[in-house]
Design a protein around this motif. Sequence first.
Motif, PDB file in Angstrom:
ATOM      1  N   VAL A  96       0.849  -1.184   0.000  1.00  0.00           N
ATOM      2  CA  VAL A  96       0.000   0.000   0.000  1.00  0.00           C
ATOM      3  C   VAL A  96       0.884   1.233   0.000  1.00  0.00           C
ATOM      4  N   GLN A  97       0.596   2.158  -0.911  1.00  0.00           N
ATOM      5  CA  GLN A  97       1.354   3.398  -0.996  1.00  0.00           C
ATOM      6  C   GLN A  97       0.426   4.583  -0.758  1.00  0.00           C
ATOM      7  N   GLU A  98       0.678   5.327   0.310  1.00  0.00           N
ATOM      8  CA  GLU A  98      -0.120   6.525   0.602  1.00  0.00           C
ATOM      9  C   GLU A  98       0.362   7.678  -0.266  1.00  0.00           C
ATOM     10  N   GLY A  99      -0.537   8.630  -0.525  1.00  0.00           N
ATOM     11  CA  GLY A  99      -0.186   9.827  -1.268  1.00  0.00           C
ATOM     12  C   GLY A  99      -1.158  10.938  -0.944  1.00  0.00           C
ATOM     13  N   LYS A 100      -1.053  12.055  -1.658  1.00  0.00           N
ATOM     14  CA  LYS A 100      -1.940  13.188  -1.423  1.00  0.00           C
ATOM     15  C   LYS A 100      -3.322  12.917  -2.013  1.00  0.00           C
ATOM     16  N   MET A 101      -4.298  12.716  -1.151  1.00  0.00           N
ATOM     17  CA  MET A 101      -5.681  12.447  -1.547  1.00  0.00           C
ATOM     18  C   MET A 101      -5.787  11.238  -2.469  1.00  0.00           C
ATOM     19  N   MET A 102      -4.947  10.266  -2.237  1.00  0.00           N
ATOM     20  CA  MET A 102      -4.990   9.024  -3.001  1.00  0.00           C
ATOM     21  C   MET A 102      -4.381   7.913  -2.180  1.00  0.00           C
ATOM     22  N   ILE A 103      -4.686   6.697  -2.573  1.00  0.00           N
ATOM     23  CA  ILE A 103      -4.031   5.529  -1.987  1.00  0.00           C
ATOM     24  C   ILE A 103      -3.833   4.519  -3.114  1.00  0.00           C
ATOM     25  N   GLU A 104      -2.688   3.882  -3.124  1.00  0.00           N
ATOM     26  CA  GLU A 104      -2.322   3.019  -4.255  1.00  0.00           C
ATOM     27  C   GLU A 104      -1.986   1.617  -3.781  1.00  0.00           C
ATOM     28  N   LEU A 105      -2.398   0.668  -4.574  1.00  0.00           N
ATOM     29  CA  LEU A 105      -2.027  -0.728  -4.386  1.00  0.00           C
ATOM     30  C   LEU A 105      -0.976  -1.039  -5.441  1.00  0.00           C
ATOM     31  N   ARG A 106       0.176  -1.549  -5.019  1.00  0.00           N
ATOM     32  CA  ARG A 106       1.254  -1.756  -5.987  1.00  0.00           C
ATOM     33  C   ARG A 106       2.049  -3.006  -5.662  1.00  0.00           C
ATOM     34  N   ALA A 107       2.869  -3.402  -6.629  1.00  0.00           N
ATOM     35  CA  ALA A 107       3.762  -4.529  -6.408  1.00  0.00           C
ATOM     36  C   ALA A 107       4.732  -4.200  -5.287  1.00  0.00           C
ATOM     37  N   ALA A 108       4.993  -5.154  -4.424  1.00  0.00           N
ATOM     38  CA  ALA A 108       5.861  -4.933  -3.265  1.00  0.00           C
ATOM     39  C   ALA A 108       7.336  -5.053  -3.658  1.00  0.00           C
ATOM     40  N   GLY A 109       8.205  -4.590  -2.754  1.00  0.00           N
ATOM     41  CA  GLY A 109       9.643  -4.798  -2.923  1.00  0.00           C
ATOM     42  C   GLY A 109      10.405  -3.627  -3.499  1.00  0.00           C
TER      43      GLY A 109
END
Length: 235
Positions: free
Chosen positions: A149-162
């Motif tokens: 999970v990657q937090e950001g400004k007014m967003m949240i992202e699901l991404r490949a780990a590592g």
Amino acid sequence: MIPLRHTLLLDFDGTLVELAERPDAVVIDRPLKALIGRLAGTFRGRFALVSGRSVAQLEGFLGETLEGVALIGSHGAEIHIGSSRVTPVRPPALIEAEHAIRAMFTNREGIVVEVKTLGVAVHYRLAPEAEPATRALVQSLAIDNGLAVQEGKMMIELRAAGHDKGSGIAALMRQPPFAGTVPVFAGDDVTDEAGFVAVAVLGGLGVLVGPERETSARHRLDDVSAVRAWLEQAA
């Protein structure tokens, strides 16, 4: 003025361009393209964009302007230096998670689902009341599928780990013509903190763009306009 034996590393959204209500609505003006071209010449290959966006997205925005510019995309997972290309395969688990995100948010007013090469971001800038539901779904999918999970400004992202921007910068700085130079990295978001740490380890410095906050960056610029003015001096 940045010394010529330095490497210049720049975030994209919120650093080179103003944040937009939709991720596809950022404005790439002619002066910015010209500035990027001059910086590529000044730093003689020691210039890179470091973004959470995919390399394909950056190329779509900037096209031929990126000649002579290295790219770190997808939060450090993609690294393009000249003809060298590192682009991991999209994990099947991420594809399945994308379907679940689309099923929940495609018709939700104000929610923008941004599909990247190695991630899926949900932007709720236009519907801030949707943050709890967005966060709950993304975090659940991350746990179930072994994703990050990657937090950001007014967003949240699901991404490949590592990977993160720090690991991408560290990998870039081991390659010519970057190896042995001093990295300077400017970014605005919490996603850039790993990059600030990485350049500090290498004897370089981070530049936070935006209001003061707790950060690993040693320097700060107020906004995108201040970044542009600083870069005009460097170019």
